[in-house]
Structures are given as structure tokens and as C-alpha cells.
Design a protein around this motif. Structure first.
Motif, short mmCIF file in Angstrom:
data_model
loop_
_atom_site.label_atom_id
_atom_site.label_comp_id
_atom_site.label_asym_id
_atom_site.label_seq_id
_atom_site.Cartn_x
_atom_site.Cartn_y
_atom_site.Cartn_z
N ALA A 1 -1.70 -1.61 7.25
CA ALA A 1 -2.59 -0.62 8.02
C ALA A 1 -3.43 -0.02 6.94
N LEU A 2 -2.84 0.33 5.85
CA LEU A 2 -3.51 1.12 4.83
C LEU A 2 -4.38 0.18 3.89
N LYS B 1 -2.71 9.41 3.89
CA LYS B 1 -1.81 8.93 3.09
C LYS B 1 -2.38 7.84 1.85
N LEU B 2 -3.65 7.39 2.03
CA LEU B 2 -4.39 6.90 1.13
C LEU B 2 -4.89 7.92 -0.07
N LEU C 1 -7.60 -0.16 6.00
CA LEU C 1 -8.48 1.02 5.88
C LEU C 1 -9.22 1.18 4.31
N THR D 1 -5.07 8.45 14.05
CA THR D 1 -4.54 7.40 13.28
C THR D 1 -4.98 7.20 11.93
N VAL D 2 -6.24 7.33 12.20
CA VAL D 2 -7.09 6.84 11.01
C VAL D 2 -6.92 8.21 9.90
N SER D 3 -6.99 9.41 10.70
CA SER D 3 -7.07 10.39 9.85
C SER D 3 -5.76 10.47 9.12
N ARG D 4 -4.36 10.30 9.84
CA ARG D 4 -3.15 10.03 9.09
C ARG D 4 -3.13 9.01 7.86
N GLN D 5 -3.53 7.97 8.29
CA GLN D 5 -3.77 6.78 7.34
C GLN D 5 -4.54 7.16 5.96
N VAL D 6 -5.86 7.87 6.28
CA VAL D 6 -6.73 8.26 4.95
C VAL D 6 -6.08 9.25 4.25
N ASP E 1 0.95 -1.03 2.55
CA ASP E 1 1.04 -1.38 3.70
C ASP E 1 -0.08 -1.97 4.38
#
Length: 164
Positions: free
Chosen positions: A49-50, A85-86, A53, A78-83, A47
Motif C-alpha cells: 500500500a505504501l 507512515k511514508l 502511494l 486511509t491515504v492520510s495515515r499511509q502518507v 509495504d
């Protein structure tokens, strides 16, 4: 008109042109289509966004989520959720900071580094199309001067006007 006024006017015009050029570059780099093209060229499935980051963590890590959010201009949650996911994808790992036990840092895993290496290779191939008519010395000068500007910008961060 004094020589100083002429020099100041010339310098002001150059600074305005520099700022305009930076805005054009950042605007072009922030276009979603550009990221999609880079992801396709890299042959990865991630994705947008991912992807951004992951690259940021690889370049700046280990890095706390709060600092990462500040640097990429996104909300901490938002960044915390995406991190997260990563992390779930095995591309980054989260760990406690050695400097501050209250901070959780993100760092790329070997799998994440393989992915950013593919992104780097794709970015290089795409950049060659831009620079194929440039002299090698001009490219070297651009890289040297951009690094010098970036270092000065980082050092004097509080005194430099914002991009907008």
C-alpha cells in the motif's frame, strides 16, 4: 445499411475492444502479486500500500492528500495515515501548499526519489520481457498513442465514462 452505420458499428466494436483491453491492463496492474514481484525486483522493503502511494506522490506531487485519495480511489483517512507512515519513513515530506494554505501537500524526499528510481528500473527490466519481440517503432507508437489518449482522457475527464 448506410456507410455511416457500418462505420459506427465498426467504431463501437473498436471502443468496446479498447475498453476491454484497458480493463485487462488495469486488472493485471492491480494484482497484489504483481506489486510484490516489482518490490522484490527493485530490491526494496516497503509495504504494498505504501509502495503504490509513494509512486503516486512521486508522479503527481506535490499533491494534497484529498486529491491523492481521489486519484488512487481510496478513502481520505486511509491515504492520510499511509502518507504519515511514508513521512515517518523519510520517503515523503508534507508541507503547506503555496496555492492554498489550507492544503497540506505530499512530496517525495530525496530518499523517496531514490526508491522510486529503483522501482522504475525494476519496472523497465520487467517490461523488457513483454516488449522483447516488438519492433522499436511499435513500442514508440504505443507510447505516443497512450500519451495522447491519457492527455485527452484528462482533459475531457467529466465526459468520459467510468471504467466499470
Amino acid at each position: 445499411m448506410s456507410i455511416n452505420n457500418v462505420q459506427n458499428t465498426h467504431t463501437s466494436a473498436m471502443m468496446r475492444d479498447l475498453h476491454g483491453s484497458l480493463i485487462e491492463i488495469v486488472s493485471a496492474m492491480n494484482r497484489p502479486q504483481r506489486d510484490d514481484e516489482l518490490v522484490r525486483e527493485a530490491g526494496i522493503s516497503l509495504d504494498r500500500a505504501l509502495f503504490r502511494l509513494l509512486v503516486a506522490v512521486e508522479r503527481m506531487g506535490p499533491i494534497g492528500v484529498v486529491e491523492l485519495a481521489e486519484r488512487v480511489g481510496l478513502d481520505y483517512t486511509t491515504v492520510s495515515r499511509q502518507v504519515a507512515k511514508l513521512d515517518g519513513l523519510g520517503l515523503v515530506a508534507r508541507r503547506g501548499s503555496t496555492a492554498d494554505r489550507r492544503v497540506r501537500e505530499a512530496i517525495t524526499t530525496p530518499e523517496g526519489k531514490l526508491m522510486t528510481d529503483k522501482i522504475d528500473a525494476a519496472r523497465e527490466r520487467m517490461s523488457r520481457a513483454i516488449f522483447d519481440k516488438w519492433d522499436e517503432k511499435d513500442i514508440a507508437d504505443l507510447v505516443r498513442l497512450m500519451r495522447r489518449f491519457a492527455n485527452a482522457f484528462k482533459q475531457d475527464r467529466n465526459d468520459v465514462p467510468k471504467a466499470g
